[in-house]
Write an enzyme that holds these catalytic residues in place. Structure first.
Site, short mmCIF file in Angstrom:
data_model
loop_
_atom_site.label_atom_id
_atom_site.label_comp_id
_atom_site.label_asym_id
_atom_site.label_seq_id
_atom_site.Cartn_x
_atom_site.Cartn_y
_atom_site.Cartn_z
N THR A 14 0.83 -1.21 0.00
CA THR A 14 0.00 0.00 0.00
C THR A 14 0.87 1.26 0.00
O THR A 14 0.69 2.15 -0.83
CB THR A 14 -0.91 0.00 1.25
OG1 THR A 14 -1.63 -1.22 1.26
CG2 THR A 14 -1.88 1.17 1.24
N VAL A 15 1.81 1.33 0.93
CA VAL A 15 2.61 2.55 1.06
C VAL A 15 3.75 2.56 0.04
O VAL A 15 4.02 3.58 -0.61
CB VAL A 15 3.16 2.72 2.50
CG1 VAL A 15 3.91 4.04 2.62
CG2 VAL A 15 2.02 2.67 3.51
N LYS A 90 6.21 1.41 12.90
CA LYS A 90 6.09 1.69 14.36
C LYS A 90 6.45 0.47 15.20
O LYS A 90 6.97 0.59 16.30
CB LYS A 90 4.68 2.16 14.69
CG LYS A 90 3.62 1.09 14.54
CD LYS A 90 2.39 1.55 13.85
CE LYS A 90 1.72 0.40 13.12
NZ LYS A 90 0.94 0.79 12.00
N GLU A 114 9.11 9.74 10.25
CA GLU A 114 7.92 10.59 10.42
C GLU A 114 6.61 9.81 10.24
O GLU A 114 5.63 10.01 10.96
CB GLU A 114 7.96 11.74 9.41
CG GLU A 114 6.86 12.75 9.57
CD GLU A 114 6.93 13.49 10.90
OE1 GLU A 114 7.82 14.32 11.07
OE2 GLU A 114 6.08 13.21 11.77
N VAL A 117 4.24 7.42 13.09
CA VAL A 117 3.22 7.86 14.04
C VAL A 117 2.32 8.91 13.37
O VAL A 117 2.81 9.89 12.82
CB VAL A 117 3.85 8.49 15.31
CG1 VAL A 117 2.75 8.93 16.28
CG2 VAL A 117 4.79 7.52 15.99
N GLY A 172 -12.65 0.40 4.25
CA GLY A 172 -11.19 0.29 4.21
C GLY A 172 -10.50 1.00 5.37
O GLY A 172 -9.29 1.15 5.37
N ASP A 186 -1.77 -1.05 18.55
CA ASP A 186 -1.18 -0.20 17.52
C ASP A 186 -0.91 1.20 18.09
O ASP A 186 0.16 1.78 17.92
CB ASP A 186 -2.15 -0.11 16.33
CG ASP A 186 -1.71 0.89 15.29
OD1 ASP A 186 -0.96 0.51 14.37
OD2 ASP A 186 -2.12 2.07 15.39
N LYS A 190 2.75 3.50 18.91
CA LYS A 190 2.98 4.89 18.51
C LYS A 190 3.25 5.78 19.73
O LYS A 190 4.10 6.67 19.68
CB LYS A 190 1.77 5.40 17.73
CG LYS A 190 1.62 4.68 16.39
CD LYS A 190 0.26 4.91 15.79
CE LYS A 190 0.11 4.19 14.46
NZ LYS A 190 -1.27 4.20 13.99
N GLY A 287 -3.28 5.61 5.17
CA GLY A 287 -3.60 5.68 3.75
C GLY A 287 -2.31 5.69 2.95
O GLY A 287 -1.33 6.31 3.37
N1 LIG Z 1 -0.98 1.32 5.13
C1 LIG Z 1 -0.99 2.46 5.81
O1 LIG Z 1 -1.91 3.26 5.71
C2 LIG Z 1 0.17 2.77 6.74
C3 LIG Z 1 0.13 3.97 7.50
C4 LIG Z 1 1.21 4.29 8.33
C5 LIG Z 1 2.29 3.42 8.40
N2 LIG Z 1 2.28 2.26 7.68
C6 LIG Z 1 3.43 1.38 7.80
O2 LIG Z 1 4.05 1.26 6.52
C7 LIG Z 1 4.66 -0.04 6.42
C8 LIG Z 1 4.13 -0.74 5.15
O3 LIG Z 1 2.72 -0.88 5.27
P1 LIG Z 1 1.81 -1.32 4.01
O4 LIG Z 1 0.41 -1.04 4.42
O5 LIG Z 1 2.35 -0.74 2.77
O6 LIG Z 1 2.05 -2.91 4.01
P2 LIG Z 1 1.66 -3.96 2.87
O7 LIG Z 1 0.66 -3.37 1.93
O8 LIG Z 1 1.35 -5.23 3.56
O9 LIG Z 1 3.02 -4.14 2.04
C9 LIG Z 1 4.14 -4.79 2.58
C10 LIG Z 1 5.18 -4.98 1.49
O10 LIG Z 1 6.31 -5.59 2.10
C11 LIG Z 1 6.64 -6.78 1.39
N3 LIG Z 1 7.14 -7.82 2.31
C12 LIG Z 1 6.49 -8.41 3.33
N4 LIG Z 1 7.29 -9.33 3.91
C13 LIG Z 1 8.44 -9.29 3.23
C14 LIG Z 1 9.66 -10.01 3.34
N5 LIG Z 1 9.84 -10.95 4.27
N6 LIG Z 1 10.67 -9.71 2.48
C15 LIG Z 1 10.50 -8.78 1.52
N7 LIG Z 1 9.36 -8.06 1.36
C16 LIG Z 1 8.36 -8.32 2.20
C17 LIG Z 1 5.34 -7.24 0.75
O11 LIG Z 1 5.69 -8.08 -0.33
P3 LIG Z 1 4.62 -8.77 -1.29
O12 LIG Z 1 4.21 -7.67 -2.22
O13 LIG Z 1 5.39 -9.83 -1.98
O14 LIG Z 1 3.53 -9.26 -0.41
C18 LIG Z 1 4.71 -5.92 0.36
O15 LIG Z 1 5.22 -5.47 -0.87
C19 LIG Z 1 4.33 -0.77 7.72
O16 LIG Z 1 5.39 -0.60 8.63
C20 LIG Z 1 3.09 -0.05 8.23
O17 LIG Z 1 2.94 -0.12 9.64
C21 LIG Z 1 1.25 1.92 6.86
#
Ligand SMILES: NC(=O)c1ccc[n+]([C@@H]2O[C@H](COP(=O)([O-])OP(=O)(O)OC[C@H]3O[C@@H](n4cnc5c(N)ncnc54)[C@H](OP(=O)(O)O)[C@@H]3O)[C@@H](O)[C@H]2O)c1
Length: 407
Positions: A14-15, A90, A114, A117, A172, A186, A190, A287
């Site tokens: 997602t990010v 986090k 940044e 949190v 979502g 969670d 933070k 998001g």
């Molecule tokens: N989503 C939000 O709104 C949000 C907001 C604030 C902070 N964050 C933080 O941002 C970070 C990413 O979140 P996200 O929502 O983008 O997560 P996500 O959609 O689950 O994406 C995770 C990515 O990491 C890859 N991955 C997972 N395990 C792996 C491994 N062992 N080796 C290599 N790659 C691996 C996944 O690969 P595959 O594509 O192969 O599955 C995927 O591309 C997290 O720390 C989360 O807490 C997210």
């Protein structure tokens, strides 16, 4: 031509995906400001890329995998290889922050976080930089958008916790497995990070007590409303007699509290200190594009020291005639046809009336309306004509209305 600045991107979900898109859109402007053109030199996912190769071919690593391992291992190795690291993780920082910051110091690299949190709300930077000189006494935070959305919906509609959660999932705002959001874990991660920065003392997530919102009933919300109270999941970190307490639990707030008006999936953090009284920042807490924006801000800061003088990369025209909604207050004579005449003068300038209230009789008659957004010049042209009408007892008063409600 600007020199390339190579970014190794770990995680493309997602990010990570949103970060790549945003970087593509902003690369020219960043090159104009920094003299370096950021580009993604390698991507690691579970099925793509090789960490060693990505590390060898980058100037900076962005970690957006999430969780503890392999994120910890990759971040440590990147910093030991002299790379700056930007992360949104986090969990990683609330468990292993001391080890990671220690390695960053030892190797003279930046570890920026940044987005870990409150998403795009710039609370980390404010604590680390702007308020570095303030003696923070207390932090209150709404740092989990899922629970804030659920509680806001329960208060707004009177629905049950389960119904609000199902609604959050369909929009979502909550994951299929919402456990760590609704049980407060969670938010606890933070708050551990915020407390670490605000009070300059190590805080591990295990030292943060937390309680979730699963037990909150529609009844609680109803009584709270009658009492003028709103319920939020609040994280608190505060000095108490030279010690520190960090916790997360549901709490009622009176209307006047800066966090009481934070509704829906938004996040907000209030920082209190005798020197600054209180500062509150709020905005989207999650998001893809929003979080990616915070990540990119960190990348730019790591590329160059923050500028103390603003750069010019474009020359935008300054506009002085903008669209606004208006509140219009008129003291009028109490006779038929007044509203129709005012409406017709407004209509002639393209203004449409959103709501209207007629109050008082005789000498006290008032006509108050809210007009949908239109160009200010056209609105004031209509007001000038309205001001000349013979049934007006004093000049009309117009006040702009900001209609955005952000939820
Ligand atoms: N989503 C939000 O709104 C949000 C907001 C604030 C902070 N964050 C933080 O941002 C970070 C990413 O979140 P996200 O929502 O983008 O997560 P996500 O959609 O689950 O994406 C995770 C990515 O990491 C890859 N991955 C997972 N395990 C792996 C491994 N062992 N080796 C290599 N790659 C691996 C996944 O690969 P595959 O594509 O192969 O599955 C995927 O591309 C997290 O720390 C989360 O807490 C997210």
């Amino acid at each position: 031509m600007a020199e390339p600045f190579r970014i190794g991107l770990l995680g493309h979900g997602t990010v990570g995906g949103a970060f790549e898109t945003l970087l593509g859109e902003r690369a020219d402007q960043i090159a104009a400001i920094t003299g370096l053109r950021p580009e993604i030199s390698g991507v690691l996912t579970r099925s793509r890329g090789n960490f060693e190769q990505i590390l060898a071919n980058c100037d900076l690593v962005v970690e957006l995998i999430g969780g503890l391992e392999p994120a910890r291992d990759h971040v440590l190795r990147a910093m030991r290889a002299g790379r700056h690291v930007v992360t949104a993780n986090k969990q990683l920082l609330s468990h292993h922050g001391e080890e990671l910051w220690g390695v960053a110091r030892e190797h003279g690299v930046q570890l920026r976080f940044e987005a870990s949190v409150a998403g795009v709300v710039p609370v980390i930077r404010v604590l680390q930089e702007s308020l570095a000189g303030a003696h923070v006494e207390r932090i209150h935070g709404i740092v989990n958008g899922t629970t804030n959305y659920i509680l806001s919906e329960m208060a707004r509609t009177g629905c049950s916790y389960d119904d609000a959660l199902a609604g959050a999932q369909s929009l979502g705002y909550a994951e299929a497995d919402p456990t760590d959001d609704v049980n407060g874990k969670d938010a606890a991660a933070k708050m551990a990070i915020l407390a670490r920065l605000a009070f300059d003392t190590p805080v591990h997530i295990d030292q943060v007590s937390y309680e979730g919102i699963e037990q909150i009933t529609a009844d609680d919300m109803e009584y709270a409303e009658e009492l003028g109270l709103g319920l939020k999941l609040i994280g608190t970190a505060e000095r108490i007699d030279g010690r520190l307490a960090v916790r997360v639990h549901p709490a009622f707030l009176y209307e006047g509290h800066p966090l009481a008006s934070v509704h829906g999936p938004f996040n907000a953090v209030t920082i209190e200190s005798s020197a600054i009284t209180e500062i509150t920042m709020s905005g989207p807490g999650a998001g893809g594009p929003q979080t990616a924006s915070a990540v990119l801000g960190d990348v730019i800061s790591a590329m160059i020291p923050p500028a103390s003088t603003p750069e010019t990369t474009q020359a935008l025209e300054i506009v002085d005639d903008v669209e606004s909604a208006f509140y219009l207050h008129m003291e009028v004579e109490d006779r038929p046809g007044v509203l129709a005449e005012v409406a017709s003068l407004l209509g002639a300038e393209g203004a449409s009336i959103k709501s209207v209230v007629q109050k008082g009789l005789g000498e006290r008659a008032r006509l108050v309306m809210v007009v949908h957004p239109l160009l200010e010049s056209r609105f004031f042209a209509a007001v000038e004509r309205i001001g000349a009408l013979d049934f007006l007892r004093s000049p009309p008063r117009a006040i702009r209305v900001i209609e955005e409600q952000f939820v």
